[in-house]
Design an enzyme around this catalytic site. Structure first.
Site, PDB file in Angstrom:
ATOM      1  N   GLU A  45       0.845  -1.204   0.000  1.00 52.46           N
ATOM      2  CA  GLU A  45       0.000   0.000   0.000  1.00 52.46           C
ATOM      3  C   GLU A  45       0.878   1.251   0.000  1.00 52.46           C
ATOM      4  O   GLU A  45       1.818   1.375   0.783  1.00 52.46           O
ATOM      5  CB  GLU A  45      -0.893  -0.019   1.241  1.00 52.46           C
ATOM      6  CG  GLU A  45      -1.818   1.175   1.381  1.00 52.46           C
ATOM      7  CD  GLU A  45      -2.740   1.064   2.586  1.00 52.46           C
ATOM      8  OE1 GLU A  45      -3.708   1.850   2.653  1.00 52.46           O
ATOM      9  OE2 GLU A  45      -2.502   0.205   3.455  1.00 52.46           O
ATOM     10  N   LYS A 130      -8.634   3.972  -3.575  1.00 54.22           N
ATOM     11  CA  LYS A 130      -9.283   3.374  -2.406  1.00 54.22           C
ATOM     12  C   LYS A 130     -10.622   4.052  -2.135  1.00 54.22           C
ATOM     13  O   LYS A 130     -10.710   5.282  -2.039  1.00 54.22           O
ATOM     14  CB  LYS A 130      -8.368   3.493  -1.189  1.00 54.22           C
ATOM     15  CG  LYS A 130      -8.832   2.704   0.025  1.00 54.22           C
ATOM     16  CD  LYS A 130      -7.772   2.750   1.112  1.00 54.22           C
ATOM     17  CE  LYS A 130      -8.165   1.891   2.303  1.00 54.22           C
ATOM     18  NZ  LYS A 130      -7.127   1.916   3.370  1.00 54.22           N
ATOM     19  N   CYS A 164      -5.894  -2.617   1.588  1.00 58.17           N
ATOM     20  CA  CYS A 164      -6.017  -2.616   3.037  1.00 58.17           C
ATOM     21  C   CYS A 164      -7.462  -2.878   3.480  1.00 58.17           C
ATOM     22  O   CYS A 164      -8.012  -3.930   3.207  1.00 58.17           O
ATOM     23  CB  CYS A 164      -5.479  -1.293   3.579  1.00 58.17           C
ATOM     24  SG  CYS A 164      -5.198  -1.233   5.362  1.00 58.17           S
TER      25      CYS A 164
END
Length: 339
Positions: A45, A130, A164
């Site tokens: 990430e 994200k 994540c």
């Protein structure tokens, strides 16, 4: 396409908050992994330029300078760092999944937590932002959109990615399952502080990531690559020099691990946690088929007359500009629409 593929999970630290130096390090890692036979190489990430762990350690009023640096060091999709990565993927004939803090062409202070999948021809196969920054990440990154909720058809199989905490979102995960995903990449930070050790400390983050990765692979009947960042001495020293009071939080917060899972949820291949390196595994994609006999949640093992899911994959833009040229109105949108 052979059903056998060697994959790599990069368990490495960035050159903290330095996008150019981190890109150079990433290229070196890609070359090493490719030389070892990996055809799919997955980075953590926001590997470039770093994960903003400071948002967990100090109040927002203490971090203005770090936010400015993070924004300045974030990566443009059209910038030189991405061009260098694309050239390297093309030269080596490998597929690369890269986590970046992405800059915006329409605002100097707007950044996203993003993942870019680069094919062996150097083309960008998918560009995902994200959907929802998690917990203290909201102090750094803007929310993304659904444009990147795609599974890419690559020479090493059908590859999807979630970043994540998105791997806790069952609808995002199902979206990728419904596109015949065979390899699922989940990317993570080097550490995830949530409490001071004196107040009970963190939950078991390694176990939690294993649960999430195994659950997705078991439900999707797909292989999983779990790739987490690594905190090196330089990053630790930077944070502690800024505030020595955080040493206990940093040193007693569990470090993340990089590993692999098979379509039944079992761990296979290498695992790395407390040392920097590259983890490898061999996937046989034919193993994704047999488990579908038991429950194929995007096939016969569902009730599409009961459940209905619609995904908006439109890239969001802040404005549409209408100019008048020779008495004709022409609409212009920011260039990122086409990315």
């Amino acid at each position: 396409m052979s059903s056998q593929v060697k994959v790599a999970a990069v368990h490495a630290a960035p050159v903290f908050l330095d996008r150019a130096a981190t890109t150079a390090k990433a290229i070196s890692i890609i070359r090493e992994a490719a030389a070892a036979g990996a055809r799919l190489i997955a980075f953590p990430e926001t590997y470039i330029p770093a994960f903003p762990v400071w948002a967990a350690l100090w109040a927002p009023i203490e971090n203005h300078d770090l936010f400015v640096t993070m924004a300045e060091q974030s990566v443009s999709i059209a910038g030189p760092e991405m061009a260098a990565l694309r050239n390297e993927a093309r030269a080596l004939g490998v597929t690369v999944s890269m986590g970046i803090s992405e800059s915006s062409p329409v605002s100097v202070g707007l950044i996203w937590n993003s993942n870019v999948l680069i094919g062996p021809d150097g083309n960008i196969l998918n560009h995902h932002r994200k959907l929802v920054p998690t917990f203290y990440e909201k102090l750094v990154w803007a929310a993304g959109d659904g444009a990147g909720l795609r599974v890419a058809d690559t020479p090493v199989g059908r590859v999807g990615n979630l970043i994540c905490g998105e791997n806790t979102n069952p609808l995002a995960r199902y979206t990728l399952m419904a596109q015949a995903e065979q390899i699922h990449i989940s990317s993570w930070p080097p550490m995830w502080p949530t409490r001071r050790p004196s107040s009970g400390g963190n939950f078991n983050n390694v176990a939690a990531n294993r649960i999430r990765a195994s659950a997705h692979s078991f439900e999707a009947k797909a292989f999983g690559i779990v790739t987490a960042g690594y905190m090196d001495k330089a990053m630790r020293d930077f944070l502690i020099a800024r505030d020595p009071d955080v040493v206990d939080v940093i040193d007693r917060t569990q470090r993340a691990a990089s590993f692999f899972v098979d379509p039944t949820g079992e761990v296979l291949g290498d695992m790395l946690q407390d040392e920097e390196g590259i983890a490898y595994a061999e996937f046989d994609l034919r193993r994704c088929i047999e488990p579908k006999q038991f429950h194929d949640v995007v096939g016969y093992y569902n009730r599409f007359d009961v459940f209905d899911l619609t995904i908006n994959r439109k890239r969001l833009v802040p404005a549409t500009f209408v100019d008048k040229i020779d008495d004709e109105e022409v609409a212009f949108e920011p260039a990122e629409r086409a990315v």
